[in-house]
Design an enzyme around this catalytic site. Structure first.
Site, PDB file in Angstrom:
ATOM      1  N   THR A 168      13.786  16.643 -49.272  1.00 11.73           N
ATOM      2  CA  THR A 168      14.572  15.405 -49.234  1.00 11.73           C
ATOM      3  C   THR A 168      15.603  15.349 -50.362  1.00 11.73           C
ATOM      4  OG1 THR A 168      12.733  14.370 -50.398  1.00 11.73           O
ATOM      5  CG2 THR A 168      12.883  14.002 -48.043  1.00 11.73           C
ATOM      6  N   ASP A 169      16.477  14.329 -50.256  1.00 11.42           N
ATOM      7  CA  ASP A 169      17.543  14.170 -51.256  1.00 11.42           C
ATOM      8  C   ASP A 169      17.141  13.155 -52.323  1.00 11.42           C
ATOM      9  OD1 ASP A 169      19.255  15.772 -49.599  1.00 11.42           O
ATOM     10  OD2 ASP A 169      19.441  14.028 -48.305  1.00 11.42           O
ATOM     11  N   SER A 218      17.668   9.285 -56.542  1.00 13.21           N
ATOM     12  CA  SER A 218      18.437   9.497 -55.328  1.00 13.21           C
ATOM     13  C   SER A 218      19.490  10.534 -55.668  1.00 13.21           C
ATOM     14  CB  SER A 218      19.083   8.196 -54.888  1.00 13.21           C
ATOM     15  OG  SER A 218      19.978   8.453 -53.854  1.00 13.21           O
ATOM     16  N   ARG A 219      19.395  11.701 -55.054  1.00 18.18           N
ATOM     17  CA  ARG A 219      20.281  12.796 -55.463  1.00 18.18           C
ATOM     18  C   ARG A 219      21.695  12.659 -54.921  1.00 18.18           C
ATOM     19  NH1 ARG A 219      15.789  16.478 -53.872  1.00 18.18           N
ATOM     20  NH2 ARG A 219      14.290  16.083 -55.488  1.00 18.18           N
ATOM     21  N   VAL A 220      21.870  11.985 -53.816  1.00 17.44           N
ATOM     22  CA  VAL A 220      23.232  11.864 -53.294  1.00 17.44           C
ATOM     23  C   VAL A 220      23.676  10.413 -53.138  1.00 17.44           C
ATOM     24  CG1 VAL A 220      23.196  14.045 -52.038  1.00 17.44           C
ATOM     25  CG2 VAL A 220      22.501  11.966 -50.880  1.00 17.44           C
TER      26      VAL A 220
END
Lengths: 181, 526
Positions: free
Chosen positions: B358-359, B384-386
């Site tokens: 997951t991101d 939250s990476r993006v």
């Protein structure tokens, strides 16, 4: 009878070798004798009993192997040596299937609601065989549940031209049909 | 459901008109063995992977193991109706589910059959889609850049989620994982109005895997009460369904979501939960005698989840030019998988697998939940990476440093319990952190529009609440939001419209919070 992949491979090897050495007829006769013996439950109990030693199990086939071709004798010996004696159980069926394959034939059943005459069976074999692209050797089986028409089962294929099959198809379509509006 | 004979007659008329009495040729097999929802079939020469098989008595199955002399398949119905020697027919199609608008508002099982008692779906054969389909390719995608508002302050401000993102919700049992999903679904009505025909309305797909039926009923009731069902599909494979149904439900759900995505719509899909799906998959695969690996999961359990989650994507506007599958570009599927942990162990096999796919992840912590901090989001290890790129500019501006500040506060708060003397800066950090924690608390089923979130997070992050006792923060928040709505409704409207916050709007917020504090202080003294 269901032929597993191992038996099919072993039977294929014996068939090929017998054909190469021109001993096919003799080997086929031997295999038929083994198949008759292997169909007896009491023999199977001995043949596949892991508590019995190899010599005892092997001797259970002595009657069938008396006067057998050298290739058949070798085949049975090798099966016991490799611990593959279970291939002997379906060897007859595997051989039979191979013979039919070589002849481009396939055995099947034509199911009808009422008994068919031999002429009808032969005609069905020609008609359905054309669809399947193989020469069919059919026997008739009466299945009143199919209501009418005919259903041919040959190998792993089924050609369903029966009334019950068509009603089933109609039922499936009706269940999937969208409601108006 | 009311049965109208006229309708049945009209269907019959059409079907009889179209009916062709053709002889059908099918590949057949024989059941060798059956047990525990798994059957081995001899024959079926032309069978393909994932092909739907027809057993007697209306039982269906799916071919999963294609071996040299037999086919291993899972049964999707009552296994007691299947016996050794039965004839199995191939259907000539891989397992598919109905898709389309007709599914909105419905509860269906993993095969797409309605189970809510509201009658047939009314879809046609053209609406069927295979449950396994390739994920969008690199050229068909575009970066995640539009926000997917959850309506939950802690998430939208600290761990924002973008359309097309995969954000994991992870935590122990009873930490509010499902509640986050329900709130997010309800918020899609707050954001876009709830009209499923509106292209701006997010479609929601909730896939319940291995849940208690009572939980599913509760979710359905909550969504109905909130008016969220018209744009929602529930795919249910409850705890009493076969393991095969539980494993396939997620794929069925995403196939339904893809239909909307390919038509340029935005979809958010919830998998509740993937740990139970992995358990169901393990059961099926062990019964099919696939070799077990770590924790007895089959070797492809990573691929089980990665190929599912890869189907979540933001599709580029030009995608229809590249692939005719897309009728309209710009659609998206946002995936919010849930994974339940045991004793907070996020380093276990399945959680680490899904974290790596997951991101980002939202970690819900039991300790916070039990301390009354709800949603129990652990700011330290949630990320939250993006999503940052997908936050609206106003939120990005006012929530800067919020997550790190809160994480640092939690660490300091634990340290401060030892009672040592604290310097002024540390005390200040503790005070701010305590207020922020209070502000980020939120009741269930009351998602908040993003512009309101911005109003309150701005004043908390700017330190306007530092002199308010922590116990009274909620009271001040309510009074402040009310005052803003009454005195300066243009501020929220402006933020909603421009997605940004101007200096004059900030000044208005500063003014109103100061007045509210004075008013509440006066009231308290009086």
């Amino acid at each position: 009878m269901i032929v597993d992949a191992v038996t099919a491979r072993w039977a294929g090897a014996l068939y090929g070798l017998a054909q190469k050495q021109g001993a096919l007829a003799a080997v086929v006769a031997d295999v038929r004798r083994i198949a008759v013996e292997a169909a007896r439950p009491e023999l199977r109990r001995v043949l596949l009993n892991p508590r019995l030693d190899v010599a005892t199990r092997r001797s259970s086939l002595d009657g069938a192997l008396r006067g057998a071709h050298a290739l058949t004798q070798n085949f049975v010996g090798l099966a016991f040596d490799r611990g593959r004696e279970e291939v002997l159980v379906a060897l007859g069926a595997a051989f039979h299937r191979r013979i039919l394959e070589e002849a481009g034939e396939v055995e099947g059943v034509v199911e009808t609601a009422r008994p068919m005459t031999q002429t009808e069976v032969d005609r069905a074999a020609v008609d359905f065989g054309r669809v399947l692209g193989q020469k069919l050797l059919l026997v008739n089986r009466v299945v009143p549940e199919i209501i009418g028409g005919a259903r041919v089962i040959a190998g792993n294929r089924m050609l369903d031209g029966s009334v019950s099959g068509r009603l089933d198809a109609l039922k499936r379509r009706l269940l999937q049909a969208p409601l108006p509006g | 459901m009311e049965l109208r004979p006229a309708e049945v007659t009209s269907i019959l008329e059409k079907e009889i008109e179209k009916y062709k009495g053709e002889t059908s040729m099918q590949s057949i097999g024989t059941v060798l063995s059956v047990g525990d929802g798994v059957a081995r079939v001899y024959g079926l020469d032309d069978c393909v992977m994932n092909e739907l098989l027809e057993f007697p008595n209306g039982v269906r199955g799916v071919a999963l193991n294609l071996e040299e002399d037999n086919v291993g398949c899972v049964l999707l119905g009552d296994a007691t109706k299947v016996k050794e020697g039965d004839t199995v027919r191939s259907s000539g199609r891989v397992i598919s589910v109905p898709t389309g608008d007709q599914l909105l508002g419905r509860v269906v099982n993993a095969l797409g059959d309605p189970i809510d008692g509201k009658g047939p779906l009314g879809t046609t054969a053209a609406d069927l889609r295979p449950i396994e389909s390739p994920a969008p390719s690199v050229v068909e995608r575009e970066p995640v850049k539009e926000p997917m508002q959850t309506g939950i302050k802690a998430i939208d401000a600290m761990i924002p989620i973008g359309r097309g993102q995969r954000e994991l919700i992870i935590g122990d049992r009873q930490t509010g994982k499902t509640a986050l999903c329900i709130d997010t679904i309800i918020n899609q009505k707050t954001t876009a109005g709830g009209d499923p025909k509106d292209p701006e309305q997010m479609i929601c797909v909730y896939v319940a895997v291995g849940q208690k039926q009572s939980t599913i009923v509760d979710v359905l009731r909550r969504l109905e009460l909130a008016g969220a069902m018209p744009y929602t599909i529930i795919v249910s494979a409850s705890a009493n369904d076969e393991a095969s149904m539980q494993y396939l439900a997620c794929y069925a759900g995403v196939a339904m979501a893809e239909r909307f995505r390919d038509e340029g719509r935005h979809v958010v899909i919830f998998y509740d939960d993937l740990y139970k799906q992995a358990l169901a998959y393990r059961q099926v695969m062990l019964l099919l005698r696939r070799p077990p690996g770590r924790e007895a999961f089959p070797g492809d359990v990573f691929n089980l989840h990665s190929r599912l989650l890869e189907r979540a994507a933001k599709i580029s506007r030009d995608a229809p030019k590249i692939n005719p599958r897309y009728k309209k570009g710009g659609g998206s599927i946002t995936a919010l998988p849930i994974v339940e942990t045991q004793e907070g162990d996020v380093a276990a096999y399945i959680p680490t697998n899904v974290i790596s796919i997951t991101d980002g992840q939202i970690f819900l912590e039991s300790a916070l939940f039990n301390a009354g901090i709800k949603p129990a989001v652990n700011a330290g290890i949630s990320v939250s990476r993006v999503g940052g790129a997908a936050q609206i500019p106003a939120m990005k501006k006012i929530s800067g440093g919020l997550r790190l500040g809160l994480a640092s506060y939690r660490a300091l708060a634990a340290f401060a319990q030892f009672g040592s003397d604290l310097d002024k800066a540390t005390q200040q950090e503790l005070t701010r952190g305590e207020r922020l924690t209070e502000v980020l608390k939120q009741g269930q089923y009351v998602p908040m529009p993003v512009e309101q979130q911005i109003l309150i997070i701005y004043v908390a992050n700017a330190g306007h609440l530092d002199d308010v006792p922590a116990k009274r923060v909620t009271e001040v928040e309510k009074a402040y939001l009310r005052a803003m709505a009454e005195q300066h409704p243009e501020v929220a409207e402006g933020i909603k419209k421009t997605k940004n916050v101007s200096d004059s709007e900030r000044a208005a917020m500063d003014k109103v919070i100061a007045a509210v504090k004075v008013q509440l202080n006066t009231k308290a003294k009086g």
